[in-house]
Structures are given as structure tokens and as C-alpha cells.
Write a protein that holds these residues in place. Structure first.
Motif, mmCIF file in Angstrom:
data_model
loop_
_atom_site.group_PDB
_atom_site.id
_atom_site.type_symbol
_atom_site.label_atom_id
_atom_site.label_comp_id
_atom_site.label_asym_id
_atom_site.label_seq_id
_atom_site.Cartn_x
_atom_site.Cartn_y
_atom_site.Cartn_z
ATOM 1 N N PRO A 48 5.038 6.903 2.434
ATOM 2 C CA PRO A 48 5.692 7.363 1.121
ATOM 3 C C PRO A 48 7.217 7.353 1.009
ATOM 4 C CG PRO A 48 4.413 9.077 1.469
ATOM 5 C CD PRO A 48 4.258 8.166 2.701
ATOM 6 N N LEU A 49 7.692 7.972 2.269
ATOM 7 C CA LEU A 49 9.249 8.157 2.337
ATOM 8 C C LEU A 49 9.879 6.729 2.377
ATOM 9 C CD1 LEU A 49 11.583 9.832 2.203
ATOM 10 C CD2 LEU A 49 11.232 10.578 4.569
ATOM 11 N N GLY A 50 9.244 5.856 3.323
ATOM 12 C CA GLY A 50 9.812 4.507 3.612
ATOM 13 C C GLY A 50 9.804 3.921 2.270
ATOM 14 N N ALA A 51 8.723 3.976 1.375
ATOM 15 C CA ALA A 51 8.895 3.204 0.109
ATOM 16 C C ALA A 51 9.867 3.670 -0.640
ATOM 17 C CB ALA A 51 7.312 3.554 -0.499
ATOM 18 N N LEU A 52 10.224 5.009 -0.802
ATOM 19 C CA LEU A 52 11.354 5.533 -1.604
ATOM 20 C C LEU A 52 12.736 4.885 -0.805
ATOM 21 C CD1 LEU A 52 10.642 9.189 -2.202
ATOM 22 C CD2 LEU A 52 10.988 7.494 -3.852
ATOM 23 N N PHE A 53 12.935 4.868 0.260
ATOM 24 C CA PHE A 53 14.179 4.343 0.707
ATOM 25 C C PHE A 53 14.008 2.874 0.540
ATOM 26 C CE2 PHE A 53 14.010 8.019 4.224
ATOM 27 C CZ PHE A 53 14.743 8.500 3.520
ATOM 28 N N SER A 54 12.996 2.049 0.565
ATOM 29 C CA SER A 54 13.198 0.746 0.506
ATOM 30 C C SER A 54 13.366 0.189 -0.835
ATOM 31 C CB SER A 54 11.637 0.005 0.917
ATOM 32 O OG SER A 54 10.868 0.583 -0.180
ATOM 33 N N LEU A 55 13.311 1.104 -1.900
ATOM 34 C CA LEU A 55 13.733 0.408 -3.184
ATOM 35 C C LEU A 55 15.165 0.468 -3.277
ATOM 36 C CD1 LEU A 55 11.450 3.014 -5.200
ATOM 37 C CD2 LEU A 55 11.023 0.713 -4.734
ATOM 38 N N LEU A 105 -1.879 5.954 15.224
ATOM 39 C CA LEU A 105 -1.428 6.093 16.526
ATOM 40 C C LEU A 105 -2.087 4.841 17.562
ATOM 41 C CD1 LEU A 105 -1.409 9.857 17.277
ATOM 42 C CD2 LEU A 105 0.373 8.449 16.730
ATOM 43 N N TYR A 106 -3.468 4.978 17.296
ATOM 44 C CA TYR A 106 -4.047 3.759 18.331
ATOM 45 C C TYR A 106 -3.501 2.249 17.628
ATOM 46 C CZ TYR A 106 -7.735 1.068 20.787
ATOM 47 O OH TYR A 106 -8.443 0.126 21.502
ATOM 48 N N GLY A 107 -3.323 2.102 16.529
ATOM 49 C CA GLY A 107 -2.993 0.997 15.879
ATOM 50 C C GLY A 107 -1.564 0.755 16.191
ATOM 51 N N SER A 108 -0.805 1.736 16.393
ATOM 52 C CA SER A 108 0.557 1.365 17.097
ATOM 53 C C SER A 108 0.759 0.406 18.360
ATOM 54 C CB SER A 108 1.514 2.508 16.961
ATOM 55 O OG SER A 108 1.660 3.283 15.671
ATOM 56 N N ILE A 109 -0.407 0.739 19.100
ATOM 57 C CA ILE A 109 -0.132 -0.140 20.313
ATOM 58 C C ILE A 109 -0.369 -1.584 20.119
ATOM 59 C CG2 ILE A 109 -1.474 -0.549 22.435
ATOM 60 C CD1 ILE A 109 -2.514 2.270 22.163
ATOM 61 N N PHE A 110 -0.927 -1.985 18.964
ATOM 62 C CA PHE A 110 -1.205 -3.359 18.597
ATOM 63 C C PHE A 110 -0.479 -3.990 17.571
ATOM 64 C CE2 PHE A 110 -5.108 -1.300 20.090
ATOM 65 C CZ PHE A 110 -5.581 -1.870 21.164
ATOM 66 N N ILE A 111 -0.162 -3.081 16.552
ATOM 67 C CA ILE A 111 0.800 -3.504 15.326
ATOM 68 C C ILE A 111 2.191 -2.964 15.328
ATOM 69 C CG2 ILE A 111 0.704 -3.640 12.907
ATOM 70 C CD1 ILE A 111 -2.280 -3.521 13.025
ATOM 71 N N LYS A 112 3.303 -3.362 15.012
ATOM 72 C CA LYS A 112 4.420 -2.826 14.832
ATOM 73 C C LYS A 112 4.487 -1.871 13.763
ATOM 74 C CE LYS A 112 7.203 -6.102 17.077
ATOM 75 N NZ LYS A 112 8.454 -7.223 16.799
ATOM 76 N N ARG A 113 4.673 -0.639 14.209
ATOM 77 C CA ARG A 113 4.986 0.499 13.193
ATOM 78 C C ARG A 113 3.799 0.473 11.929
ATOM 79 N NH1 ARG A 113 10.849 3.135 11.792
ATOM 80 N NH2 ARG A 113 11.482 3.001 14.095
ATOM 81 N N PRO A 114 2.484 0.518 12.183
ATOM 82 C CA PRO A 114 1.470 0.387 11.086
ATOM 83 C C PRO A 114 1.677 1.514 10.071
ATOM 84 C CG PRO A 114 0.660 1.404 13.002
ATOM 85 C CD PRO A 114 2.003 0.734 13.475
ATOM 86 N N PHE A 115 2.055 2.706 10.205
ATOM 87 C CA PHE A 115 2.181 3.760 9.208
ATOM 88 C C PHE A 115 3.688 3.509 8.479
ATOM 89 C CE2 PHE A 115 4.320 7.704 8.116
ATOM 90 C CZ PHE A 115 3.115 8.278 7.163
ATOM 91 N N CYS A 116 4.598 3.302 9.186
ATOM 92 C CA CYS A 116 6.051 2.863 8.310
ATOM 93 C C CYS A 116 5.559 1.742 7.418
ATOM 94 C CB CYS A 116 7.076 2.725 9.268
ATOM 95 S SG CYS A 116 7.482 4.008 10.467
ATOM 96 N N ARG A 117 5.168 0.804 7.931
ATOM 97 C CA ARG A 117 5.235 -0.585 6.966
ATOM 98 C C ARG A 117 3.995 -0.301 5.939
ATOM 99 N NH1 ARG A 117 4.158 -4.881 11.545
ATOM 100 N NH2 ARG A 117 4.491 -6.563 9.853
ATOM 101 N N TYR A 118 3.105 0.431 6.036
ATOM 102 C CA TYR A 118 1.749 -0.008 5.227
ATOM 103 C C TYR A 118 1.411 1.517 4.414
ATOM 104 C CZ TYR A 118 1.275 -3.864 8.081
ATOM 105 O OH TYR A 118 1.509 -5.059 8.908
ATOM 106 N N VAL A 119 1.968 2.649 4.893
ATOM 107 C CA VAL A 119 1.436 3.899 4.246
ATOM 108 C C VAL A 119 2.917 4.737 3.879
ATOM 109 C CG1 VAL A 119 0.257 5.797 4.624
ATOM 110 C CG2 VAL A 119 -0.627 3.646 5.341
ATOM 111 N N LEU A 131 0.892 -1.218 -0.037
ATOM 112 C CA LEU A 131 0.037 -0.012 -0.111
ATOM 113 C C LEU A 131 0.858 1.341 -0.014
ATOM 114 C CD1 LEU A 131 -3.042 -0.955 2.521
ATOM 115 C CD2 LEU A 131 -3.180 -0.757 -0.139
ATOM 116 N N LYS A 132 1.851 1.271 0.449
ATOM 117 C CA LYS A 132 2.758 2.374 0.695
ATOM 118 C C LYS A 132 3.137 2.858 -0.697
ATOM 119 C CE LYS A 132 6.961 0.033 2.336
ATOM 120 N NZ LYS A 132 6.239 -1.325 2.520
#
Length: 280
Positions: free
Chosen positions: A200-207, A184-198, A122-123
Motif C-alpha cells: 500500500p505504501l508503493g501504491a501511495l507513492f505511485s500516484l 518471500l518464496y514468490g520473489s525467487i520466481f517473480i520480480k518484487r511480487p509484494f511491491c508490485r501487487y500488494v 491489487l495494491k
């Protein structure tokens, strides 16, 4: 051999970056936005331009802005390319303040779970559509309008201190709050949901993870797939599956907990290995 256990300083690195990126904290008291010369420099982390204390611009916001005005963000692309080609997603693991916030929220005792792996793509969709294609075609900053980092660092503050902005906020601001709160709330239950799934900067770096000078390796003969690496990983990734996966944040947690995981640079020899650092 180097004997500097850098993983012990990862939290300090994240905290110092947050301070470095937002030095004029007094702007939160004066309700002013820093607009000096440093604001023209994109710092390769998720840190909103509209944050009162932000010294630098956000690279994602900069890319979107330049595409809206039909120009190429050459400086931003150059900075991101240089950082990515050198270290891959190292910024995500060691520098980004929003990643630190998610890490800390995950420490809150709760039930933990995972989303299906395909969600990580998704990211890339967010990068392609929200940052590049839609802003270029329709001249609106689509990702920036809903970015959770921007809502947390700038949106909530400006609505609280400015009656004019509060009157303009409307129902869309409630949507932004709900969208940001979900991560923010999801981060309590899932490891780094924003970084992993949304993100776009992480998407660029990951390439660039497979192309960067930082190279991870796993001794397949010694690996018993005990998943210690996965348990220690901020994104719950088993490093033995693909040591240079786009998912890896280069945080070095796996190097700390497992003797068969090593990281090298082609030009400078071993940086982190069982023999060169105190592990475990």
C-alpha cells in the motif's frame, strides 16, 4: 554536467537505510522494543513498528492507527506527500529494505514468470480497504495484521522469544506465516511480487510518479524496443511504454543500460543522460 553514477550505489543505499531504520540491533538480544521519541516519526519505508530494533514508525501502520482512533495522521500524510511529490516511487527503488530482500531472492537461479498486468491494481485495493476503509469502519488494523514485513521483522521474533505471545499466536499466526512466505518464496520466481501487487505504501507513492519533479523521457526515434530496460527493471516494466508510469520505481537501471532513456528535473537540468554520466 554531473558525473556521479548513482545506480552503482543503489544496493548500498538500501543497506544503509535498513541499518539507519534499525540502529539498536541489540534489542534483538535483550528482547526489548524501542519506544523513544524517534518512534513518533514515520519513516517512509516498509519497516514494522513492532520490530525490536525499529527506531521509527511505519507510515502505513500509522495511517491505520489514526483512522482506528478517528483522527487524521497529518504528519504521516505530510511526509509521504512531500517525498512522493519530489521523487515519486524513488523510495521503492533506492531505500526500502524489503525491496532489497526481494531483489536478492530473485537472483536465485530458478524458472521465472509473470502474473497478468491487471494484478498490479491489487495494491490500490489493499490501500483503500486494508489501510483506510476497514480500519476506519471496524477499528482493526487489517493490513498490519497480515503485513509480510511485520511478520518477518517482528512476528516471528516475538513468537520465538515470548512464551506469552507464542501462546496467543494460534492459527492466525500460521496464516500470517503462510501469507508472508508466499511473497518471500514468490520473489525467487517473480520480480518484487509484494511491491508490485500488494504494497500500500508503493501504491501511495505511485500516484505521484507523473507529478513529481523527477521526469523520465525516452527518445522514441532512437528506441528500438529491444527490452533491455525491461530486463534490467526490478518490476519488469518496459519504460518506453510510459516513462513516468506508476509502475516505475525510479531505480535508474534503465538509464544505465539504454542510451535513449533519460531523467531530468525541471529546475536542475539533466541529472542522468548519456552525455552526463558514464553509462554501459
Amino acid at each position: 554536467m554531473l558525473r556521479v553514477p548513482l545506480w552503482k550505489n543503489r544496493r548500498l543505499s538500501q543497506l544503509l537505510t535498513a541499518l539507519f531504520a534499525n540502529l539498536p540491533l541489540y534489542n534483538f538480544v535483550t528482547a526489548k522494543l524501542y519506544t523513544g521519541r524517534l518512534k513518533s516519526i514515520p519513516l517512509p519505508i516498509m519497516n514494522c513498528y513492532a520490530c525490536p530494533a525499529a527506531l521509527y514508525s511505519c507510515p502505513i501502520g500509522t495511517i491505520s492507527h489514526f483512522l482506528v482512533i478517528n483522527k487524521l495522521p497529518l504528519m504521516t500524510l505530510g511526509i509521504i506527500s512531500a517525498v512522493s511529490a519530489s521523487f515519486g516511487r524513488w523510495i521503492c527503488g533506492w531505500v526500502c529494505p524489503f525491496g532489497l530482500l526481494q531483489d536478492l531472492l530473485y537472483k536465485i537461479p530458478s524458472m521465472k514468470f509473470e502474473l497478468p498486468r491487471p494484478f498490479v491494481y491489487l495494491k490500490y485495493l489493499m490501500l483503500a480497504l486494508g489501510v483506510v476503509i476497514l480500519p476506519f469502519l471496524f477499528k482493526e488494523h487489517y493490513f498490519c495484521m497480515v503485513c509480510p514485513t511485520g511478520t518477518l521483522e517482528a512476528g516471528i521474533y516475538w513468537v520465538a522469544v515470548s512464551s506469552m505471545i507464542a501462546n496467543m499466536a494460534g492459527a492466525f499466526f500460521l496464516f500470517k506465516l503462510a501469507f508472508g512466505s508466499m511473497f518471500l518464496y514468490g520473489s525467487i520466481f517473480i520480480k518484487r511480487p509484494f511491491c508490485r501487487y500488494v504494497c500500500p505504501l508503493g501504491a501511495l507513492f505511485s500516484l505521484f510518479n507523473k507529478l513529481s519533479i523527477v521526469d523520465f523521457s525516452v527518445d522514441k526515434k532512437g528506441c528500438i524496443e529491444c527490452n533491455l530496460c525491461k530486463k534490467s527493471c526490478p518490476v519488469n516494466y518496459p519504460i518506453y511504454e510510459d516513462p513516468n508510469s506508476p509502475a516505475c520505481l525510479r531505480c535508474l537501471n534503465c538509464v544505465r543500460v539504454c542510451p535513449v532513456v533519460n531523467v531530468r528535473t525541471p529546475d536542475f537540468g539533466p541529472l542522468f543522460s548519456r552525455s552526463s554520466n558514464e553509462k554501459g
